[in-house]
Design a protein around this motif. Structure first.
Motif: not given
Length: 214
Positions: A61, A161-162
Motif C-alpha cells: 500500500q 498496488d505499489r
C-alpha cells in the motif's frame, strides 16, 4: 491422504510479471494435484502467515516511492522468515506440497535487479532469515509485457498496488531478471507460456512435474 499420496513434501513456486495469472494457476494446480491424492497448501508472498500478512500491508500500500529498494528487501526478508517458519517448513515436514504465489525470485527480480541491489545481498538475507530454502520447482509464467500490463489493468483498475504502478522500464527489467534466473537454474525453473488458455497452462505445469509426481 490416501494410500497413493507421497510422504515427502514438495515446494513449488510460481513467478512472473504483472498479469501473468499466477494466482489463478496456483489454485488450479492445487486442485489438479488434489485430484491425484496430493495434500497441498496454497500460500503467497508477501504474506502467508499472520506476521507476514501484516508486513504485506506495509509493502503493497501507499505511494510507489514509499520504501526504497533496500528497505523493501529487508521487509520482504522479514516476512519470508516468518512465512517459512510458521507455514512452509511445517507443511513440508508433514509431507504436504506447498504451492506459493511468488517467493525469493520475486525479491531477486524486483528489489535486486530492477531495484539495483546485488543478488548476493538478497540471497544473504534469505540465507539468514529463511535458511536458504528454495523451491523444488519454480514455474515462470511468461507473456509479453504489454499483454501482462493490460491484464493487470483490467484486473486491478485504480486499486493497483505499489509494484504494479511502476513504469514500463522497471517491469522490463523484472522480466529480464526472471528470464536470466530461469536460464541459469534450468533444473529448478520451468518456463510456461502464460498466453495460452488457463487449462493449457495448468496442464503444462503438470507435465513439468512428471518427475516429482507419484
Amino acid at each position: 491422504m490416501g494410500s497413493s499420496a507421497v510422504t515427502k513434501g514438495r515446494f513449488l513456486s510460481l513467478e512472473g510479471g504483472e498479469g501473468a495469472g499466477k494466482s489463478t494457476q496456483v489454485r488450479a494446480l492445487a486442485a489438479a494435484l488434489g485430484d491425484r491424492g496430493i495434500d497441498t497448501v496454497v500460500t503467497r508472498e508477501p504474506g502467508g502467515s499472520e506476521g507476514a500478512e501484516a508486513i504485506r500491508a506495509l509493502l503493497m500500500q501507499g505511494d510507489a516511492t514509499r520504501w526504497s529498494a533496500r528497505a523493501e528487501a529487508l521487509l520482504f526478508a522479514a516476512a519470508r522468515a516468518d512465512h517459512v517458519e510458521k507455514v512452509i517448513r511445517p507443511a513440508l515436514d508433514a509431507g504436504r506440497w506447498v504451492i506459493c504465489d511468488r517467493y525469493i525470485d520475486s525479491t531477486r527480480a524486483y528489489q535486486g535487479v530492477a531495484g539495483g541491489i546485488d543478488d548476493r545481498a538478497i540471497l544473504a538475507l534469505h540465507d539468514f532469515g529463511s535458511s536458504g530454502l528454495l523451491p523444488d520447482r519454480t514455474f515462470l509464467l511468461t507473456l509479453p509485457a504489454e499483454v501482462g500490463a493490460a491484464r493487470a489493468a483490467a484486473r486491478d483498475g485504480v486499486a493497483a498496488d505499489r509494484f504494479a504502478r511502476r513504469d514500463p522500464r522497471f517491469h522490463a527489467a523484472v522480466a529480464a531478471a526472471f528470464d536470466d534466473f530461469a536460464t541459469s537454474e534450468p533444473a529448478r525453473f520451468s518456463r510456461i507460456d502464460a498466453t495460452q488458455p488457463p487449462a493449457v497452462v495448468t496442464a503444462a505445469m503438470l507435465d513439468a512435474l512428471a518427475d516429482l509426481l507419484p
